[in-house]
Scaffold this motif. Structure first.
Motif, PDB file in Angstrom:
ATOM      1  N   PHE A   1       0.837  -1.202   0.000  1.00 39.70           N
ATOM      2  CA  PHE A   1       0.000   0.000   0.000  1.00 39.70           C
ATOM      3  C   PHE A   1       0.873   1.253   0.000  1.00 39.70           C
ATOM      4  O   PHE A   1       0.691   2.162  -0.827  1.00 39.70           O
TER       5      PHE A   1
ATOM      6  N   GLN B   1      -5.960   3.026  -4.408  1.00 33.47           N
ATOM      7  CA  GLN B   1      -7.296   3.134  -3.825  1.00 33.47           C
ATOM      8  C   GLN B   1      -7.884   1.755  -3.514  1.00 33.47           C
ATOM      9  O   GLN B   1      -8.586   1.579  -2.504  1.00 33.47           O
TER      10      GLN B   1
ATOM     11  N   TYR C   1      -6.295   0.714  -0.344  1.00 33.41           N
ATOM     12  CA  TYR C   1      -6.896   1.506   0.741  1.00 33.41           C
ATOM     13  C   TYR C   1      -8.227   0.868   1.169  1.00 33.41           C
ATOM     14  O   TYR C   1      -8.489   0.657   2.364  1.00 33.41           O
TER      15      TYR C   1
ATOM     16  N   SER D   1      -7.588  -2.456   3.022  1.00 36.91           N
ATOM     17  CA  SER D   1      -7.103  -2.293   4.391  1.00 36.91           C
ATOM     18  C   SER D   1      -8.224  -1.852   5.322  1.00 36.91           C
ATOM     19  O   SER D   1      -8.308  -2.304   6.469  1.00 36.91           O
TER      20      SER D   1
ATOM     21  N   ILE E   1       0.384   1.848   6.714  1.00 34.73           N
ATOM     22  CA  ILE E   1      -0.957   2.174   6.223  1.00 34.73           C
ATOM     23  C   ILE E   1      -1.271   3.637   6.509  1.00 34.73           C
ATOM     24  O   ILE E   1      -1.816   4.352   5.657  1.00 34.73           O
TER      25      ILE E   1
ATOM     26  N   ILE F   1      -2.012   6.557   3.634  1.00 34.96           N
ATOM     27  CA  ILE F   1      -3.228   7.374   3.615  1.00 34.96           C
ATOM     28  C   ILE F   1      -2.868   8.855   3.564  1.00 34.96           C
ATOM     29  O   ILE F   1      -3.462   9.634   2.806  1.00 34.96           O
TER      30      ILE F   1
ATOM     31  N   SER G   1     -10.303  11.051   5.883  1.00 36.45           N
ATOM     32  CA  SER G   1      -9.118  10.197   5.880  1.00 36.45           C
ATOM     33  C   SER G   1      -8.191  10.529   7.039  1.00 36.45           C
ATOM     34  O   SER G   1      -7.616   9.629   7.666  1.00 36.45           O
TER      35      SER G   1
END
Length: 616
Positions: free
Chosen positions: A177, A203, A206, A209, A219, A223, A240
């Motif tokens: 990621f 994405q 994302y 996860s 992670i 983000i 986010s």
């Protein structure tokens, strides 16, 4: 009983196998390496513990073990937090301790068995690769080039990754990621052809996860990286950020103790860098949380504590990266800003005013503090970086000037909105706010080489300074406006030109910003040419475009109207602007204390403060 290392690590009961020297029952069932080791508790003979000066070992040591992105057993700081005291009658003290510290679920709270029964059954791997190189999205040489460009060019703007730790192989093996997010944001700048495929894959990771409830440092970093250079229509920055902060709190990062160099003496350099990686990410989240709170007016989530306040000592670590000084500057600036804005928060009922005499002395002290802050951190940056690198010095000056502008907008709203106050008696406050906004735009023009790579927050602050100048021209006394109007228009137009020189493709942040500033400069010039000798910001019907119906001239107190639905912006700065972009009748009362006033001003100028994005 002496438990084996795998069982001791997860604090599970270790039952010996039926045969001597065989694996324990849990390791045999899970095919783990069953290793027994003697306890090493207690102090060595002849040593004595001093309780007074004993350094506190940071709890981040529990969170630096290498784990894959989507592992359900991601180690966290929360797992090493001591259990609640026996006398605690709150839910956190009575219910399942593991569920209260990072693994909150109804199944764990209502469990009637030991921890083994809660572990999900082992399933076969789906065999679907997550690595973008293995998936054929790009080849190895392009990936290495994009990764190197991110670390060298883009990372200094955000102070997110440690170049000594986050090598190409380390990031690729640690987290698909994070690896994909880095490549996607680098491709957006350096290889647009590869951007869409990499962005879509990031994405997908994302979403995966989030669906699995995975938690890790990588992670969180991925983000954040996806929000720094997000697409113009992306409205998820606030959401986010909140998700990332909650994830870190679930891992116990909010319990980090104050930085202590003595606590790192026994760790090797790689382990120390992994510890700093966690701490750096928490500092970044603090800055991001406070910044977006100031921009949107929403409450922040991360409170200041001893760890946040020990940022300068943290930056002085021998293995600190040069980018850490920029992060240290941002953290100390946000600590200053939170203290002053909490003392002069907007009032809920209009008409309540804070006496100027109670704030002017404090603002003068804060202005001096900003100047000292700027000199201190620029000096630190110059000592650790080459003289040719202007990125960090530009960002420090820009963020400091932005804070100064916000600082003097606090008393200015009382000066301009009060019908009983003579604003000509407070020209020093008006001038301080005016020069702050002008200095921001001048910095943009002088450092145009840094604009193409800058994160979205630079564009947010630039839009704010331009909208502030418009509001000032519409609200300040006539004598002030006559002196500053021409200079203001020239500075805005020059800043627009600086952004237009960087705009290589339609829809980029620089291109949107260039059109935004050009629109403001054009409308201010038209207003200046057509202005009659009447009070400032008052127009007769003949001064307004006849194509606008009187019903469209409402009392929204905005300097210009937004585009109507379906109406497109001009594709070139040379094309004429739509007729709907016309100055309307503007109330003299700027209503700075109105909660939605600034949001309306900026959104009508193609900027949405609630979501923190420029609107196409």
């Amino acid at each position: 009983m002496n438990a084996c290392l795998p069982c001791r690590k997860v604090k599970m009961k270790c039952r010996q196998g039926s045969q001597p020297a065989s694996k324990c029952e849990r390791c045999a069932r899970k095919s783990l390496d069953c290793v027994f080791q003697q306890h090493r508790r207690g102090r060595k003979p002849g040593t004595k513990i001093s309780k007074r000066n004993m350094p506190a070992l940071p709890s981040t040591y529990a969170a630096v073990k290498k784990t894959p992105d989507y592992s359900g057993d991601t180690p966290s700081i929360a797992e090493s937090v001591p259990a609640e005291e026996p006398g605690n009658l709150q839910p956190s003290g009575l219910l399942n301790q593991e569920a209260m510290r990072g693994k909150f679920s109804l199944r764990r709270i209502l469990s009637t068995t030991d921890g083994d029964a809660l572990e999900p059954p082992e399933t076969s791997s789906p065999g679907r690769p997550e690595d973008p190189i293995e998936m054929g999205i790009l080849n190895l040489s392009i990936a290495k080039s994009l990764f190197e460009n991110f670390i060298i060019v883009l990372n200094p703007y955000i102070s997110q990754l440690d170049p000594n730790l986050h090598t190409f192989l380390y990031v690729r093996q640690k987290s698909s990621f994070l690896f994909t997010a880095v490549l996607a944001m680098s491709a957006k700048t350096f290889n647009p052809v590869m951007y869409n495929a990499l962005y879509d894959h990031a994405q997908d990771l994302y979403t995966e996860s989030f669906r699995n409830g995975a938690k890790s440092t990588e992670i969180v970093q991925a983000i954040l990286i996806l929000t720094y250079w997000k697409q113009p229509q992306d409205t998820r920055a606030w959401t986010s950020l909140g998700y990332a902060i909650r994830m870190c709190m679930d891992m116990g990062w909010h319990k980090l103790t104050a930085y202590s160099p003595a606590s790192r003496a026994t760790a090797d350099e790689t382990r120390r860098r992994e510890i700093r990686n966690i701490e750096r990410t928490w500092y970044v989240l603090f800055v991001y949380d406070r910044s977006i709170s100031l921009q949107t007016g929403r409450p922040w989530m991360i409170e200041r504590n001893a760890f946040i306040e020990s940022i300068e000592a943290w930056c002085g670590d021998p293995i600190a990266d040069p980018n850490d000084d920029l992060l240290g500057a941002f953290v100390t600036l946000r600590l200053m800003s939170s203290s002053i804005f909490s003392l002069h928060a907007p009032h809920s009922r209009r008409g309540e005013r804070v006496p100027l005499e109670n704030t002017e002395a404090l603002l003068s002290l804060k202005k001096a503090s900003i100047e000292r802050w700027e000199r201190h951190w620029i000096q630190n940056v110059e000592q650790k970086q080459s003289s040719e690198d202007e990125t960090h010095k530009f960002l420090i000056r820009f963020y400091g000037t932005h804070f100064r502008l916000q600082l003097f907008s606090l008393p200015l709203q009382d000066v301009l909105s009060s019908e009983f106050s003579d604003s000509s008696l407070h020209l020093d406050i008006i001038w301080a706010a005016f020069t702050g906004a002008m200095d921001m735009l001048k910095l943009i023009s002088r450092h145009s080489g840094q604009l193409y790579f800058a994160q979205d927050s630079i564009h947010v602050m630039t839009a704010y300074s331009a909208a502030f100048l418009v509001k000032l021209l519409l609200s300040a006394p006539d004598t002030v406006v006559q002196e500053i109007e021409a200079t203001t228009i020239d500075v805005i137009r020059t800043a627009a030109q600086a952004f237009s020189q960087q705009a290589t493709a339609p829809g980029t942040s620089c291109e949107l910003q260039a059109r935004f500033l050009h629109n403001i400069a054009t409308k201010l010039s038209q207003r200046r040419r057509t202005e009659q000798p009447t009070p400032i910001a008052k127009f007769s019907n003949s001064d307004r475009n006849s194509s606008l119906d009187q019903n469209d001239i409402n009392s929204t107190r905005l300097p210009f109207l937004p585009l109507e639905v379906g109406q497109a912006m001009p594709q070139s700065l040379d094309q004429p602007l739509p007729e709907v972009f016309i100055f309307q009748h503007t109330d003299l009362d700027p209503l700075f204390t109105d909660d939605g006033a600034w949001a309306d001003i900026l959104s009508s100028a193609a900027f949405n403060t609630q979501n923190g994005v420029l609107l196409a």
